[in-house]
Motif scaffolding. Structure first.
Motif, PDB file in Angstrom:
ATOM      1  N   PRO A   1     -16.023 -54.011 -59.886  1.00 52.45           N
ATOM      2  CA  PRO A   1     -14.662 -54.297 -59.498  1.00 52.45           C
ATOM      3  C   PRO A   1     -14.103 -53.473 -58.229  1.00 52.45           C
ATOM      4  CG  PRO A   1     -14.714 -53.978 -61.916  1.00 52.45           C
ATOM      5  CD  PRO A   1     -16.166 -53.605 -61.180  1.00 52.45           C
ATOM      6  N   PRO A   2     -13.321 -54.044 -57.508  1.00 53.11           N
ATOM      7  CA  PRO A   2     -12.666 -53.272 -56.464  1.00 53.11           C
ATOM      8  C   PRO A   2     -11.868 -52.279 -56.742  1.00 53.11           C
ATOM      9  CG  PRO A   2     -11.874 -55.243 -56.064  1.00 53.11           C
ATOM     10  CD  PRO A   2     -12.824 -55.487 -57.361  1.00 53.11           C
ATOM     11  N   SER A   3     -11.742 -51.228 -55.771  1.00 55.69           N
ATOM     12  CA  SER A   3     -10.612 -50.163 -56.287  1.00 55.69           C
ATOM     13  C   SER A   3      -9.627 -50.024 -55.118  1.00 55.69           C
ATOM     14  CB  SER A   3     -11.349 -48.815 -56.347  1.00 55.69           C
ATOM     15  OG  SER A   3     -12.345 -48.557 -55.224  1.00 55.69           O
ATOM     16  N   HIS A   4      -9.995 -50.415 -53.801  1.00 53.11           N
ATOM     17  CA  HIS A   4      -9.208 -50.098 -52.735  1.00 53.11           C
ATOM     18  C   HIS A   4      -9.053 -51.255 -51.955  1.00 53.11           C
ATOM     19  CE1 HIS A   4      -9.854 -46.081 -53.776  1.00 53.11           C
ATOM     20  NE2 HIS A   4      -8.958 -45.819 -53.257  1.00 53.11           N
ATOM     21  N   TYR A   5      -7.982 -51.422 -51.090  1.00 54.29           N
ATOM     22  CA  TYR A   5      -7.882 -52.336 -49.881  1.00 54.29           C
ATOM     23  C   TYR A   5      -7.995 -51.581 -48.483  1.00 54.29           C
ATOM     24  CZ  TYR A   5      -5.219 -55.972 -52.378  1.00 54.29           C
ATOM     25  OH  TYR A   5      -4.959 -57.146 -53.131  1.00 54.29           O
ATOM     26  N   LEU A   6      -8.937 -52.188 -47.703  1.00 51.45           N
ATOM     27  CA  LEU A   6      -9.285 -51.609 -46.527  1.00 51.45           C
ATOM     28  C   LEU A   6      -8.424 -52.404 -45.544  1.00 51.45           C
ATOM     29  CD1 LEU A   6     -10.644 -50.090 -44.234  1.00 51.45           C
ATOM     30  CD2 LEU A   6     -12.699 -51.462 -44.443  1.00 51.45           C
ATOM     31  N   PHE A   7      -7.414 -52.012 -44.532  1.00 51.26           N
ATOM     32  CA  PHE A   7      -6.862 -52.291 -43.474  1.00 51.26           C
ATOM     33  C   PHE A   7      -7.461 -51.851 -42.262  1.00 51.26           C
ATOM     34  CE2 PHE A   7      -4.108 -52.226 -47.157  1.00 51.26           C
ATOM     35  CZ  PHE A   7      -3.318 -53.495 -47.010  1.00 51.26           C
ATOM     36  N   ILE A   8      -7.708 -52.843 -41.312  1.00 47.57           N
ATOM     37  CA  ILE A   8      -8.503 -52.204 -40.104  1.00 47.57           C
ATOM     38  C   ILE A   8      -8.261 -53.388 -38.886  1.00 47.57           C
ATOM     39  CG2 ILE A   8     -10.430 -53.542 -40.614  1.00 47.57           C
ATOM     40  CD1 ILE A   8     -12.019 -51.163 -39.273  1.00 47.57           C
ATOM     41  N   THR A   9      -7.852 -52.600 -37.672  1.00 44.27           N
ATOM     42  CA  THR A   9      -7.790 -53.326 -36.657  1.00 44.27           C
ATOM     43  C   THR A   9      -8.839 -52.914 -35.819  1.00 44.27           C
ATOM     44  OG1 THR A   9      -5.310 -53.041 -36.573  1.00 44.27           O
ATOM     45  CG2 THR A   9      -6.504 -53.429 -34.131  1.00 44.27           C
ATOM     46  N   PRO A  10      -9.902 -53.988 -35.590  1.00 42.29           N
ATOM     47  CA  PRO A  10     -11.152 -53.709 -34.852  1.00 42.29           C
ATOM     48  C   PRO A  10     -10.946 -53.273 -33.341  1.00 42.29           C
ATOM     49  CG  PRO A  10     -11.020 -55.968 -35.340  1.00 42.29           C
ATOM     50  CD  PRO A  10      -9.769 -55.273 -36.207  1.00 42.29           C
ATOM     51  N   PRO A  11     -11.738 -52.726 -32.511  1.00 35.94           N
ATOM     52  CA  PRO A  11     -11.412 -52.497 -31.264  1.00 35.94           C
ATOM     53  C   PRO A  11     -11.515 -53.644 -30.231  1.00 35.94           C
ATOM     54  CG  PRO A  11     -13.486 -51.619 -31.932  1.00 35.94           C
ATOM     55  CD  PRO A  11     -12.799 -52.146 -33.176  1.00 35.94           C
ATOM     56  N   ARG A  12     -12.449 -54.475 -30.970  1.00 35.95           N
ATOM     57  CA  ARG A  12     -12.396 -56.031 -30.027  1.00 35.95           C
ATOM     58  C   ARG A  12     -12.802 -57.027 -30.961  1.00 35.95           C
ATOM     59  NH1 ARG A  12     -17.168 -52.798 -29.821  1.00 35.95           N
ATOM     60  NH2 ARG A  12     -16.581 -52.045 -27.933  1.00 35.95           N
ATOM     61  N   ALA A  13     -12.621 -58.204 -30.255  1.00 38.10           N
ATOM     62  CA  ALA A  13     -12.793 -59.313 -31.301  1.00 38.10           C
ATOM     63  C   ALA A  13     -14.407 -59.221 -31.880  1.00 38.10           C
ATOM     64  CB  ALA A  13     -12.671 -60.789 -30.540  1.00 38.10           C
ATOM     65  N   GLU A  14     -14.489 -59.619 -33.189  1.00 41.40           N
ATOM     66  CA  GLU A  14     -15.637 -59.505 -33.964  1.00 41.40           C
ATOM     67  C   GLU A  14     -15.999 -60.845 -34.685  1.00 41.40           C
ATOM     68  OE1 GLU A  14     -16.579 -55.265 -35.398  1.00 41.40           O
ATOM     69  OE2 GLU A  14     -14.825 -55.641 -36.270  1.00 41.40           O
ATOM     70  N   SER A  15     -17.184 -61.389 -34.553  1.00 41.17           N
ATOM     71  CA  SER A  15     -17.580 -62.713 -35.261  1.00 41.17           C
ATOM     72  C   SER A  15     -17.708 -62.326 -36.621  1.00 41.17           C
ATOM     73  CB  SER A  15     -18.816 -63.310 -34.642  1.00 41.17           C
ATOM     74  OG  SER A  15     -19.704 -62.412 -34.842  1.00 41.17           O
TER      75      SER A  15
ATOM     76  N   GLU B   1     -19.797 -56.831 -41.014  1.00 40.09           N
ATOM     77  CA  GLU B   1     -21.064 -56.481 -40.334  1.00 40.09           C
ATOM     78  C   GLU B   1     -20.833 -55.433 -39.009  1.00 40.09           C
ATOM     79  OE1 GLU B   1     -24.174 -56.363 -41.478  1.00 40.09           O
ATOM     80  OE2 GLU B   1     -24.013 -58.064 -42.753  1.00 40.09           O
ATOM     81  N   GLY B   2     -19.557 -55.463 -38.662  1.00 43.16           N
ATOM     82  CA  GLY B   2     -19.073 -54.621 -37.644  1.00 43.16           C
ATOM     83  C   GLY B   2     -18.239 -53.397 -38.075  1.00 43.16           C
ATOM     84  N   SER B   3     -17.178 -53.305 -37.720  1.00 42.75           N
ATOM     85  CA  SER B   3     -16.156 -52.067 -37.898  1.00 42.75           C
ATOM     86  C   SER B   3     -15.804 -51.896 -39.317  1.00 42.75           C
ATOM     87  CB  SER B   3     -14.913 -52.429 -37.008  1.00 42.75           C
ATOM     88  OG  SER B   3     -14.109 -53.614 -37.106  1.00 42.75           O
ATOM     89  N   ALA B   4     -15.616 -52.852 -40.187  1.00 38.74           N
ATOM     90  CA  ALA B   4     -15.432 -52.812 -41.635  1.00 38.74           C
ATOM     91  C   ALA B   4     -16.441 -52.255 -42.205  1.00 38.74           C
ATOM     92  CB  ALA B   4     -14.719 -53.995 -42.320  1.00 38.74           C
ATOM     93  N   GLY B   5     -17.601 -52.511 -41.818  1.00 36.53           N
ATOM     94  CA  GLY B   5     -18.981 -52.330 -42.467  1.00 36.53           C
ATOM     95  C   GLY B   5     -19.071 -50.567 -42.213  1.00 36.53           C
ATOM     96  N   PHE B   6     -18.913 -50.231 -41.235  1.00 34.63           N
ATOM     97  CA  PHE B   6     -18.812 -48.900 -40.728  1.00 34.63           C
ATOM     98  C   PHE B   6     -17.890 -47.931 -41.237  1.00 34.63           C
ATOM     99  CE2 PHE B   6     -17.027 -45.880 -37.818  1.00 34.63           C
ATOM    100  CZ  PHE B   6     -18.044 -44.658 -37.745  1.00 34.63           C
TER     101      PHE B   6
END
Length: 297
Positions: free
Chosen positions: A81-95, A99-104
């Motif tokens: 079960p999840p415990s948190h929300y991740l809110f993120i604004t990536p530095p550039r458009a990501e497909s 696998e990009g900024s959220a994964g990091f």
């Protein structure tokens, strides 16, 4: 106008903190306490959450599925079960933001909190540490400050370097899966080699300036890393012992001179643990040295 990507749920992070960082934040889900109680109920006394036992069923009707005999086994892959929300604004458009900024950010969180994390609808394999043993992070502000720095640095790297660093974080967190020390050693040595490759790519590190009295490529690499990042010397992790263990295991299938699984290190010199500490310092150092190089504050 920057838009926060919403509803990226992840877990399980056993800390009910709101962590603010540049370009995003991590927020406990409303059901955090309920989920935490459920995880705690099924947690092993050693502090880990283990894969549940599964068995196959034949669905004749939805009221009473029929169990298939002799199919019980620990789950190879399973959700948590999840415990948190991740809110993120990536530095550039990501497909593919996962696998990009959220994964990091996800795997960096796992790293600093000494655990493993995954997106809500992605699965785990193996055990997960639940009892937090981390010492680097004392409060949400400190966590947010480091996430902000690391995210700025990561965003300044080429995509190939970004991917390598995220993979290092992911593989490092997998060392919690292993219970045989020789398996954990393999995992940690993979991380060490990957950190060397990143130091080569980012800073042009090489073994050319290493003292010529140090023989062997892997010992010379370790010496170069120590010099560049001010890492502990042979009094903490003996380069000769480290490389001999590596060569014997990788090339001769020997662990401390015998078959893997039949011998253990002396408790006072547990090489996988020492290598874990070294790698942790290296992973931090790659960010901090790159921050100086990029003039990121």
């Amino acid at each position: 106008r920057r838009v926060l990507f919403r509803s990226i749920r992840c877990g399980f992070l056993p800390i009910e903190w709101v962590i603010e960082f540049d370009f995003g934040r991590i927020v406990p889900i409303p059901e955090f306490k309920k989920v935490s109680r459920a995880i705690e109920k099924h947690k092993h006394h050693d502090g880990h959450f283990y894969p549940p036992t599964l068995e196959s069923v034949i669905v004749v009707n939805l009221v009473k599925p029929k169990k298939t005999q002799k199919t019980k086994r620990p789950a190879f892959l399973y959700p948590v079960p999840p415990s948190h929300y991740l809110f993120i604004t990536p530095p550039r458009a990501e497909s593919n933001i996962r696998e990009g900024s959220a994964g990091f950010i996800l795997h960096l969180l796992a790293f600093i909190f000494h655990t493993r994390l995954q997106f809500a609808d992605w699965f785990y394999d193996g055990r997960i540490p639940i009892d937090w043993v981390g010492k680097e992070v004392h409060n949400p502000k400190q966590a947010g400050t480091f996430l902000s720095l690391a995210y700025k640095v990561w965003s300044g790297w080429p995509p190939e370097v970004q991917k390598r660093y995220t993979n290092i974080l992911y593989m490092f967190s997998r060392h919690y899966v292993y219970e045989w020390e020789w398996e954990e050693f393999i995992n940690q040595y993979l991380v060490l080699d990957a950190c060397w490759k990143m130091a080569e790519m980012l800073f042009g590190l090489n073994v050319g300036n290493v003292d010529k009295s140090i023989r062997g490529l892997h010992k010379r690499r370790l010496a170069a890393l120590r010099s560049k990042f001010d890492l502990p010397g042979d009094d903490f992790i003996d380069a000769e012992k480290l490389v001999n263990l590596r060569n014997n295991l990788f090339h001769e299938v020997l662990w401390h001179g015998v078959r893997p699984g039949s011998a253990r290190s002396r408790s006072e010199y547990h090489m996988p643990t020492r290598l874990e500490v070294l790698n942790r310092q290296l992973i931090f150092a790659l960010i901090n040295e790159s921050a100086k190089q990029q003039k990121v504050t």
